[in-house]
Design an enzyme around this catalytic site. Structure first.
Site, short mmCIF file in Angstrom:
data_model
loop_
_atom_site.label_atom_id
_atom_site.label_comp_id
_atom_site.label_asym_id
_atom_site.label_seq_id
_atom_site.Cartn_x
_atom_site.Cartn_y
_atom_site.Cartn_z
N LYS A 175 0.85 -1.21 0.00
CA LYS A 175 0.00 0.00 0.00
C LYS A 175 0.88 1.25 0.00
O LYS A 175 1.97 1.26 0.55
CB LYS A 175 -0.89 0.00 1.25
CG LYS A 175 -1.81 -1.21 1.35
CD LYS A 175 -2.44 -1.34 2.73
CE LYS A 175 -1.42 -1.57 3.81
NZ LYS A 175 -2.01 -1.84 5.14
N THR A 208 -6.56 9.75 9.20
CA THR A 208 -6.28 8.49 8.49
C THR A 208 -6.02 7.34 9.48
O THR A 208 -5.41 6.35 9.11
CB THR A 208 -5.07 8.64 7.55
OG1 THR A 208 -3.95 9.11 8.35
CG2 THR A 208 -5.34 9.60 6.41
N GLY A 210 -6.42 4.08 11.12
CA GLY A 210 -7.13 2.84 10.81
C GLY A 210 -7.31 2.55 9.33
O GLY A 210 -8.07 1.65 8.96
N THR A 211 -6.60 3.29 8.48
CA THR A 211 -6.78 3.07 7.03
C THR A 211 -6.40 1.64 6.62
O THR A 211 -7.09 1.01 5.82
CB THR A 211 -5.94 4.06 6.19
OG1 THR A 211 -4.62 4.10 6.72
CG2 THR A 211 -6.54 5.45 6.18
N GLY A 212 -5.29 1.15 7.19
CA GLY A 212 -4.81 -0.19 6.78
C GLY A 212 -5.77 -1.28 7.22
O GLY A 212 -6.07 -2.21 6.44
N CYS A 213 -6.29 -1.18 8.44
CA CYS A 213 -7.24 -2.18 8.94
C CYS A 213 -8.51 -2.17 8.09
O CYS A 213 -9.02 -3.21 7.68
CB CYS A 213 -7.62 -1.88 10.39
SG CYS A 213 -6.22 -1.83 11.52
N1 LIG Z 1 -4.08 10.38 2.25
C1 LIG Z 1 -4.60 9.36 1.57
N2 LIG Z 1 -5.37 9.58 0.49
C2 LIG Z 1 -5.91 8.55 -0.21
N3 LIG Z 1 -5.69 7.26 0.10
C3 LIG Z 1 -4.91 6.98 1.15
C4 LIG Z 1 -4.32 8.01 1.95
N4 LIG Z 1 -3.62 7.42 2.95
C5 LIG Z 1 -3.75 6.10 2.78
N5 LIG Z 1 -4.52 5.81 1.69
C6 LIG Z 1 -4.92 4.50 1.23
O1 LIG Z 1 -5.36 3.76 2.37
C7 LIG Z 1 -5.00 2.39 2.25
C8 LIG Z 1 -4.14 2.01 3.45
O2 LIG Z 1 -2.82 2.45 3.21
P1 LIG Z 1 -1.74 2.82 4.28
O3 LIG Z 1 -2.14 4.08 4.95
O4 LIG Z 1 -0.44 2.81 3.55
O5 LIG Z 1 -1.85 1.62 5.30
P2 LIG Z 1 -1.53 1.54 6.86
O6 LIG Z 1 -2.71 2.15 7.58
O7 LIG Z 1 -1.39 0.07 7.08
O8 LIG Z 1 -0.28 2.32 7.12
C9 LIG Z 1 -4.31 2.27 0.89
O9 LIG Z 1 -5.25 1.90 -0.09
C10 LIG Z 1 -3.77 3.67 0.64
O10 LIG Z 1 -3.55 3.96 -0.71
C1 LIG Z 2 -5.49 -2.54 17.69
C2 LIG Z 2 -4.84 -1.92 16.52
N1 LIG Z 2 -4.61 -2.65 15.42
C3 LIG Z 2 -4.02 -2.10 14.35
C4 LIG Z 2 -3.62 -0.78 14.36
C5 LIG Z 2 -2.93 -0.16 13.18
O1 LIG Z 2 -3.91 0.25 12.35
P1 LIG Z 2 -3.68 0.92 10.93
O2 LIG Z 2 -4.88 0.65 10.11
O3 LIG Z 2 -2.37 0.53 10.36
O4 LIG Z 2 -3.74 2.44 11.31
P2 LIG Z 2 -2.79 3.36 12.14
O5 LIG Z 2 -2.77 3.03 13.58
O6 LIG Z 2 -1.46 3.15 11.50
O7 LIG Z 2 -3.41 4.68 11.91
C6 LIG Z 2 -3.88 -0.03 15.51
N2 LIG Z 2 -3.56 1.27 15.58
N3 LIG Z 2 -4.49 -0.63 16.58
#
Ligand SMILES: Nc1ncnc2c1ncn2[C@@H]1O[C@H](COP(=O)(O)OP(=O)(O)O)[C@@H](O)[C@H]1O
Ligand SMILES: Cc1ncc(COP(=O)(O)OP(=O)(O)O)c(N)n1
Length: 280
Positions: A175, A208, A210-213
């Site tokens: 991602k 943003t 929790g985007t990954g979850c």
């Molecule tokens: N600012 C943003 N604008 C649009 N899409 C985003 C943005 N930040 C993250 N994404 C999307 O959200 C999803 C999770 O990505 P990411 O943030 O890299 O994961 P994580 O939360 O695990 O760090 C991906 O599809 C990514 O392209």
């Molecule tokens: C309980 C718990 N699990 C996973 C995460 C990480 O979530 P993620 O979607 O990668 O978002 P961020 O924390 O990176 O914003 C978490 N925070 N807590």
């Protein structure tokens, strides 16, 4: 009507934006029945992580067995697994109950910097869990940790995807949320034969959390409903784009995404094509 079931094996986020809470909200919005195995409880809000309390091995094993003995998931995702011991327990359950459609979100560090996976557990992730995965969804720092190389451009991201794929998973989706100085958020898929990029406009917001979850839960929902991997990934991309684009503005730090936004958009699009009028 068929009821599709999805399982999340992850940590609890008391603030409701990530972890189990984000996963169950996403399953519900996409229309699959959500189930959970909790691996750890975190004390967390939009300002950061204030505490991490892992569940005992026995508690994780018992939850997995309760699901395995009665409720077969159509797809499952893993999130925060915290330790090598929990990773090995989860991998053993996947094999024992012959669960399929496995999404591994290799959660390591929360955006605020808190560690959600012990360092020794990365090895267990690579050797016990990744070989069972249909799709693994690392962000850029996680892909760097798994591949043992830096990702600085498209070429190095492709090379890291090849290395992660070599651990035995079927698809690798790196991602692009953490990519710097780009106008687009681009996620890179490698399916063992070719690369596909999923791109959207990068949204400028601090909400943003929790985007990954949420992304991995939407992907899991699509797989549970029998969609192909690529269609499920496109669904996940559309879901997260909607969720980031309509922030809820709650909390005073990095707020959660909006899990209602995707369905609200679908309903709005449907109502454009529908005329309702009184008929005598
Ligand atoms: N600012 C943003 N604008 C649009 N899409 C985003 C943005 N930040 C993250 N994404 C999307 O959200 C999803 C999770 O990505 P990411 O943030 O890299 O994961 P994580 O939360 O695990 O760090 C991906 O599809 C990514 O392209
Ligand atoms: C309980 C718990 N699990 C996973 C995460 C990480 O979530 P993620 O979607 O990668 O978002 P961020 O924390 O990176 O914003 C978490 N925070 N807590």
């Amino acid at each position: 009507m068929a009821i599709y079931k999805a399982l999340t094996i992850a940590g609890s986020d008391s603030g409701g934006g990530a972890g189990i809470q984000a996963d169950l909200k996403t399953f519900q919005e996409i229309g699959v029945y959500g189930m959970s195995v909790i691996t750890a409880v975190t004390a967390q809000n939009t300002l950061g992580v204030q505490g991490v309390y892992p569940m005992s091995a026995e508690a994780v094993e018992r939850q997995l067995a309760s699901i395995g003995e009665d409720l077969r998931p159509d797809a499952l995702k893993t999130g925060m697994l915290f330790s090598g011991e929990i990773i090995r327990i989860v991998a053993a359950a996947i094999k024992k109950y012959t669960w399929e459609q496995i999404v591994v979100d290799p959660v390591m560090i929360a955006k605020g910097g808190a560690s959600l996976l012990q360092q020794e557990a990365i090895d267990a992730m690579i050797h016990s869990l990744l070989p069972l995965a249909d799709v693994v969804t690392p962000n850029i720092p996680e892909a760097e940790a798994l591949s043992g190389m830096l990702i600085t451009d498209r070429e190095s991201r492709q090379k890291a995807a090849l290395r992660i794929h070599a651990y035995g998973c079927k698809h690798v989706m790196i991602k692009g949320g953490h990519e710097a100085n780009t106008e687009q958020a681009t996620d890179l898929l490698y399916d063992g034969a070719s690369f596909t990029e999923f791109t959207s406009k990068r949204l400028v917001t601090q909400h943003t959390h929790g985007t990954g979850c949420t992304f991995a839960a939407a992907l899991t929902s699509g797989l549970a409903q029998g969609l192909t991997t690529k269609t499920s990934l496109q669904l996940a991309k559309n879901f997260i784009q909607a969720a980031i684009s309509e922030p809820l503005h709650i909390g005073s730090g990095h707020g959660p995404t909006n899990h209602w936004a995707y369905q609200q958009g679908v309903r709005a699009a449907e109502s454009k094509d529908t005329t309702t009028r009184g008929v005598r």
